[in-house]
Design an enzyme around this catalytic site. Structure first.
Site, PDB file in Angstrom:
ATOM      1  N   GLY A 104      53.384  34.989  24.173  1.00 17.67           N
ATOM      2  CA  GLY A 104      54.703  35.102  23.568  1.00 17.67           C
ATOM      3  C   GLY A 104      55.248  36.511  23.550  1.00 17.67           C
ATOM      4  O   GLY A 104      55.924  36.922  22.597  1.00 17.67           O
ATOM      5  N   ARG A 126      45.749  45.119  39.980  1.00 19.00           N
ATOM      6  CA  ARG A 126      46.132  45.924  41.162  1.00 19.00           C
ATOM      7  C   ARG A 126      47.603  45.659  41.490  1.00 19.00           C
ATOM      8  O   ARG A 126      48.461  45.827  40.647  1.00 19.00           O
ATOM      9  CB  ARG A 126      45.209  45.624  42.338  1.00 19.00           C
ATOM     10  CG  ARG A 126      43.792  46.109  42.126  1.00 19.00           C
ATOM     11  CD  ARG A 126      43.034  46.202  43.440  1.00 19.00           C
ATOM     12  NE  ARG A 126      43.028  44.949  44.181  1.00 19.00           N
ATOM     13  CZ  ARG A 126      42.447  44.805  45.368  1.00 19.00           C
ATOM     14  NH1 ARG A 126      41.843  45.827  45.947  1.00 19.00           N
ATOM     15  NH2 ARG A 126      42.474  43.633  45.987  1.00 19.00           N
ATOM     16  N   ASP A 168      42.056  39.746  39.830  1.00 19.59           N
ATOM     17  CA  ASP A 168      43.403  40.068  40.300  1.00 19.59           C
ATOM     18  C   ASP A 168      44.160  38.828  40.779  1.00 19.59           C
ATOM     19  O   ASP A 168      45.386  38.835  40.838  1.00 19.59           O
ATOM     20  CB  ASP A 168      43.347  41.088  41.443  1.00 19.59           C
ATOM     21  CG  ASP A 168      42.691  42.392  41.032  1.00 19.59           C
ATOM     22  OD1 ASP A 168      42.770  42.736  39.838  1.00 19.59           O
ATOM     23  OD2 ASP A 168      42.080  43.051  41.893  1.00 19.59           O
ATOM     24  N   ARG A 173      30.752  48.490  46.028  1.00 14.30           N
ATOM     25  CA  ARG A 173      31.789  48.699  47.043  1.00 14.30           C
ATOM     26  C   ARG A 173      31.157  49.563  48.123  1.00 14.30           C
ATOM     27  O   ARG A 173      30.478  50.538  47.817  1.00 14.30           O
ATOM     28  CB  ARG A 173      33.016  49.376  46.441  1.00 14.30           C
ATOM     29  CG  ARG A 173      33.616  48.607  45.269  1.00 14.30           C
ATOM     30  CD  ARG A 173      34.893  49.261  44.780  1.00 14.30           C
ATOM     31  NE  ARG A 173      35.345  48.686  43.525  1.00 14.30           N
ATOM     32  CZ  ARG A 173      36.025  47.556  43.398  1.00 14.30           C
ATOM     33  NH1 ARG A 173      36.319  46.857  44.493  1.00 14.30           N
ATOM     34  NH2 ARG A 173      36.407  47.116  42.217  1.00 14.30           N
TER      35      ARG A 173
END
Length: 319
Positions: free
Chosen positions: A185, A171, A127, A71
Site C-alpha cells: 500500500g 538491479r 531480481d 561469481r
C-alpha cells in the site's frame, strides 16, 4: 548418467529445496547426482563430489544454498573453462543443472557448445529478470521480507508523521519494487522501466497531508532507478515531510524459503531433469502458470517486460 548441480551468482531462498529435489529425483530416475561446491569457481577448482540423501535431509527450511555460490570472471577465459570441463570429465559427468541467472546461463551455454555437454538452467534470482520466465526462485521469499519490513516501517512512520523511502533490490528490473509497492500500500513507486512525475505526485501528497487525509508516506524505490536520494530530497523539500531512508540490501536474499519457492524449486528441478533425460539442453521457465523447457535461443530472445496488469495497478504511484 552422472549429473552435476552448481549454484552460480547471487544466492536466494529456494535453492535448497531445488537441491533436495535434484538428489531425490536423480536417484529415482536411476542417475548419479553430483554436487559442485562454491559455484563456477568451484567447478574450475574441481570441488566436485557425489551427492547423498543424507546431505539434503533437513535443508528445506534453510535459506541460501548449502552448496555455496560464487561469481567467476575466470570462467569467461577459455583456458579456465577447459579446466572446468576436464574436472567434469574426471568424474564422468555428462550433464549439468545450474541454479542462477542470465549470466550463469550464458556461461553454461558457452561451455556446453565447446564440449558437447548437456545442461539445464533454472531461474534463481530475486531480481526476477529472466526474460522468458514469469518467475525465478527467491522472488516470493524476497517479497515477504520486504513486506514484513514495510509493515514495521509503516508503524513508526505513522507514529511520527514521517515519510520513509525504502530502496529494494532488483538491479535493472523493477519487479520487486512494483510488486511490493502494490502489496504494502505504498504511496510512491519508482522503477527503472517506467517514467515518473514527482510534481503530480507531490501535489496529491501535499493535499492529502495538509487536509489530514494522510499522516505518513511510504515510497518504494528500485535500486536500478538510482533515484532514492532524489526522492528523499523531494519529500523533504517539496512535499514538506520529515523523511528517512531505509536500504534493505542483502537481507532480501536471506531467510527461510516461502511455500511457493519450495514448490517452485521442486517443479523447476523435476522439469530440468526430465528434459536432460530426453537429451535436451536449455532453460526451465514458468509461463502463464506452466513450467516449460526452452532452448537457450528461445529463452534469450524473449522480450523483457513487466506484467501490464501490475503496471496499471501501480500507475497512481508513479504519476
Amino acid at each position: 548418467m552422472r549429473i552435476g548441480l552448481v549454484c552460480s551468482g547471487g544466492d536466494c531462498a529456494g535453492m535448497n529445496p531445488a537441491t533436495k529435489k535434484f538428489v531425490e529425483y536423480s536417484l529415482e530416475l536411476g542417475y548419479e547426482p553430483y554436487f559442485i561446491r562454491e559455484g563456477l569457481e568451484g567447478l574450475i577448482e574441481g570441488k566436485i563430489e557425489p551427492a547423498t540423501l543424507k546431505e539434503v535431509s533437513g535443508i528445506l527450511h534453510k535459506g541460501g544454498t548449502i552448496l555455496q555460490s560464487s561469481r567467476s570472471k575466470r570462467f569467461f577465459d577459455p583456458a579456465f573453462r577447459l579446466q572446468a570441463y576436464q574436472n567434469l570429465q574426471r568424474h564422468s559427468i555428462e550433464a549439468l543443472v545450474t541454479l542462477g541467472g542470465d549470466g550463469s546461463f550464458r556461461a553454461m551455454e558457452v561451455l556446453a557448445k565447446e564440449h558437447s555437454l548437456l545442461y539445464a538452467g533454472i531461474p534463481a534470482t530475486i531480481d526476477n529478470d529472466i526474460r522468458a520466465s514469469d518467475y525465478a526462485l527467491g522472488v516470493d521469499s524476497a517479497l515477504n521480507v520486504i513486506l514484513e519490513s514495510t509493515d514495521r516501517l509503516r508503524d513508526t512512520a505513522e507514529s511520527f508523521r514521517r515519510a520513509f523511502v525504502v530502496e529494494v533490490m532488483g538491479r535493472d528490473c523493477g519487479y520487486l519494487a512494483l510488486a511490493s509497492a502494490i502489496a504494502c500500500g505504498a504511496e510512491v513507486c519508482i522503477i527503472p522501466e517506467m517514467g515518473y512525475s514527482l510534481q503530480s505526485l507531490g501535489a496529491r501528497l501535499k493535499e492529502e497531508l495538509g487536509t489530514g487525509k494522510r499522516r505518513y508516506v511510504l515510497a518504494i524505490v528500485s535500486e536500478g532507478a538510482k533515484a532514492s536520494s532524489e526522492v528523499v530530497s523531494w519529500l523533504k523539500e517539496e512535499v514538506g515531510i520529515e523523511t528517512r531512508i531505509t536500504i534493505l540490501g542483502h537481507v532480501q536474499r536471506g531467510g527461510s524459503p516461502s511455500v511457493y519457492d519450495r514448490l517452485m524449486g521442486f517443479r523447476f528441478m523435476q522439469k530440468a531433469l526430465d528434459s536432460l533425460s530426453l537429451g535436451k539442453s536449455g532453460v526451465v521457465v514458468l509461463r502463464e502458470g506452466r513450467v516449460e523447457f526452452l532452448s537457450s535461443q528461445e529463452a534469450s530472445s524473449a522480450p523483457a517486460s513487466l506484467p501490464l496488469d501490475m503496471v496499471r495497478l501501480a500507475s497512481r504511484l508513479m504519476f
